[in-house]
Design an enzyme around this catalytic site. Structure first.
Site, PDB file in Angstrom:
ATOM      1  N   CYS A  73      14.987  11.404  23.584  1.00 24.12           N
ATOM      2  CA  CYS A  73      14.102  10.515  24.342  1.00 24.12           C
ATOM      3  C   CYS A  73      14.304  10.633  25.844  1.00 24.12           C
ATOM      4  CB  CYS A  73      14.324   9.067  23.901  1.00 24.12           C
ATOM      5  SG  CYS A  73      13.232   7.890  24.728  1.00 24.12           S
ATOM      6  N   ASP A 112      -2.009   5.940  16.886  1.00 26.27           N
ATOM      7  CA  ASP A 112      -2.363   4.548  17.148  1.00 26.27           C
ATOM      8  C   ASP A 112      -1.502   4.051  18.298  1.00 26.27           C
ATOM      9  OD1 ASP A 112       0.144   4.219  16.054  1.00 26.27           O
ATOM     10  OD2 ASP A 112      -0.475   2.771  14.524  1.00 26.27           O
ATOM     11  N   TYR A 134      -8.932   7.868  13.781  1.00 28.10           N
ATOM     12  CA  TYR A 134      -7.653   7.302  13.351  1.00 28.10           C
ATOM     13  C   TYR A 134      -7.605   7.077  11.841  1.00 28.10           C
ATOM     14  CZ  TYR A 134      -4.224   3.838  12.068  1.00 28.10           C
ATOM     15  OH  TYR A 134      -3.228   3.182  11.409  1.00 28.10           O
ATOM     16  N   CYS A 142      16.860   0.625  21.189  1.00 33.76           N
ATOM     17  CA  CYS A 142      17.192   2.042  21.352  1.00 33.76           C
ATOM     18  C   CYS A 142      18.440   2.457  20.576  1.00 33.76           C
ATOM     19  CB  CYS A 142      17.368   2.369  22.831  1.00 33.76           C
ATOM     20  SG  CYS A 142      15.855   2.095  23.812  1.00 33.76           S
ATOM     21  N   TRP A 178       0.817  -1.221   0.000  1.00 27.96           N
ATOM     22  CA  TRP A 178       0.000   0.000   0.000  1.00 27.96           C
ATOM     23  C   TRP A 178       0.848   1.267   0.000  1.00 27.96           C
ATOM     24  CZ3 TRP A 178      -0.437  -4.036   3.469  1.00 27.96           C
ATOM     25  CH2 TRP A 178       0.265  -3.910   4.661  1.00 27.96           C
ATOM     26  N   GLN A 197      -6.703  -3.391  13.227  1.00 23.83           N
ATOM     27  CA  GLN A 197      -6.748  -4.405  14.278  1.00 23.83           C
ATOM     28  C   GLN A 197      -5.863  -5.613  13.970  1.00 23.83           C
ATOM     29  OE1 GLN A 197      -8.353  -3.931  17.034  1.00 23.83           O
ATOM     30  NE2 GLN A 197      -9.906  -2.401  16.656  1.00 23.83           N
ATOM     31  N   CYS A 234      17.586   3.830  17.234  1.00 24.51           N
ATOM     32  CA  CYS A 234      16.534   4.856  17.198  1.00 24.51           C
ATOM     33  C   CYS A 234      17.096   6.209  16.757  1.00 24.51           C
ATOM     34  CB  CYS A 234      15.877   4.988  18.567  1.00 24.51           C
ATOM     35  SG  CYS A 234      14.558   6.216  18.605  1.00 24.51           S
ATOM     36  N   GLU A 236      -5.682   0.773   5.552  1.00 19.92           N
ATOM     37  CA  GLU A 236      -5.805   1.308   6.903  1.00 19.92           C
ATOM     38  C   GLU A 236      -6.912   0.609   7.689  1.00 19.92           C
ATOM     39  OE1 GLU A 236      -3.795   3.099   8.536  1.00 19.92           O
ATOM     40  OE2 GLU A 236      -2.491   3.597   6.861  1.00 19.92           O
TER      41      GLU A 236
END
Length: 369
Positions: A217, A147, A129, A208, A33, A51, A211, A46
């Site tokens: 953070c 989300d 959402y 981490c 997509w 879910q 990241c 979406e």
């Protein structure tokens, strides 16, 4: 005034946006997509992703777009065909609402998905959402997506004390996401934040060291990664005992269709229901079949015991091989029925719990002759 927790300057937010977008450009997954800007395809993806995990969605998405390549195709299709294409992915209200919404898009919006929040929210199944995701990704409108992945990233980034699964805190996270949104490229930025949560800022084992936002953070700087995100303790999930009968008559088996709305609405299943307190599964099977269909049966032997989990409850389902004895079908609860051959079972959309014993049914094919 910026939301609580965000005390970054505009320059710092701009640097954060740039570093996150650069990371996304280099590491984003090649998902089907993401190769299109067709609002219809993005909308379908979406709805599926709301879910369901990405790896599960990919084959469903490809098959769905193959079967219903445009919103006109979807609107013109029978709901049973749509449910069959959705079979096994769960949360079937998504498919029913998508089908209803496709009709609205064709009849009310001349086949074009609305590109404003006010209008797109009028479509069945589209909440804040999905509206934000479609508007930002397909139309590049500045709507921040929030989300579970986004909430987790924000909770750690700013050491948010509010629980991510506490409904009243959603407004807080929405405000934070909106404050950080790159309004010039909301499509890429929203996807970047969600991607960060999915690939790096994972629930139990965050990576981490990989990241791009490590320098910003709060949880990492304070060595409190394991403390975030905060969550409200989940309620106890009940388990229900179900008895189901595979009823044979003249080489065919009885299936019934659930009401169009509600849990598993519109799907087909074998008749049965809940086992009452101090009632045996065998007795419950015969009673429920009589109550639902008005026919009497003889229970021959057990086929399987199935364990299955839904979002808010679990079931233990005892499945029995039964023979029709007497009575004329009069439905109480189900809205339709069929006597089908076992070879035809694949033509109907069934709940996933039923699929768990289909293999044993096929091995018992001699009983259907």
């Amino acid at each position: 005034m910026p939301p609580t927790y965000i005390n970054f300057s505009k320059a710092k937010i701009a640097r954060l946006q740039t570093e996150l977008l650069d990371w996304y450009q280099k590491t984003c997954r090649d998902l089907p997509w993401r190769t299109t800007k067709d609002p219809y395809c993005i909308w379908v993806s979406e709805v599926m992703l709301q879910q369901t995990q990405v790896k599960t969605v990919i084959p469903y998405y490809r098959n769905f777009i193959r079967l219903f390549p445009t919103v006109h195709n979807l609107a013109a299709s029978d709901l049973q065909a749509v449910l069959k294409a959705w079979e096994g992915m769960g949360y079937y209200a998504r498919a029913r609402n998508l089908h209803k919404a496709a009709h609205m898009v064709v009849t009310t919006y001349q086949g074009k998905l609305p590109d404003t929040h006010q209008e797109i929210r009028k479509l069945p199944g589209i909440g804040d959402y999905i509206a934000a995701a479609v508007l930002s990704i397909a139309f590049r409108k500045p709507h921040a997506v929030v989300d579970g992945n986004v909430k987790r990233v924000l909770a750690r980034l700013f050491c948010v004390k509010e629980a991510v699964n506490h409904p009243p805190s959603h407004k807080l996270f929405q405000g934070m996401a909106t404050a950080l949104l790159d309004r010039e490229t909301p499509d890429r930025f929203n996807q970047a934040v969600m991607e960060l949560g999915a690939l790096v800022c994972k629930p139990d084992t965050p990576e981490c060291d990989h990241c791009p936002l490590i320098a910003y953070c709060c949880a990492y700087i304070k060595n409190l990664i394991s403390d975030y995100p905060k969550r409200v303790s989940s309620k106890h999930i009940p388990t229900y005992h179900i008895a189901t009968g595979v009823i044979l008559k003249n080489g065919r088996m009885l299936i019934t269709q659930r009401k169009p709305d509600g849990l598993l609405g519109g799907l087909w299943e074998f008749p049965g229901g809940k086992v009452k307190n101090k009632e045996s599964a065998i007795a419950a099977c015969a009673r429920e079949i009589k109550e639902e269909t008005n026919i009497a049966i003889d229970i021959v032997e057990p086929i399987a015991r199935i364990n299955h989990a839904y979002t808010h409850f679990k079931i233990i389902m005892d499945v029995f091989y039964c023979r029709y004895r007497s009575g004329k079908i009069k439905l109480r609860g189900p809205v339709d029925h069929r006597w089908i051959q076992i070879e035809d079972i694949g033509k109907y959309p069934f709940p996933k719990a039923n699929h768990k014993f289909f293999g044993k049914l096929k091995k018992m094919k001699k009983n259907f002759l």
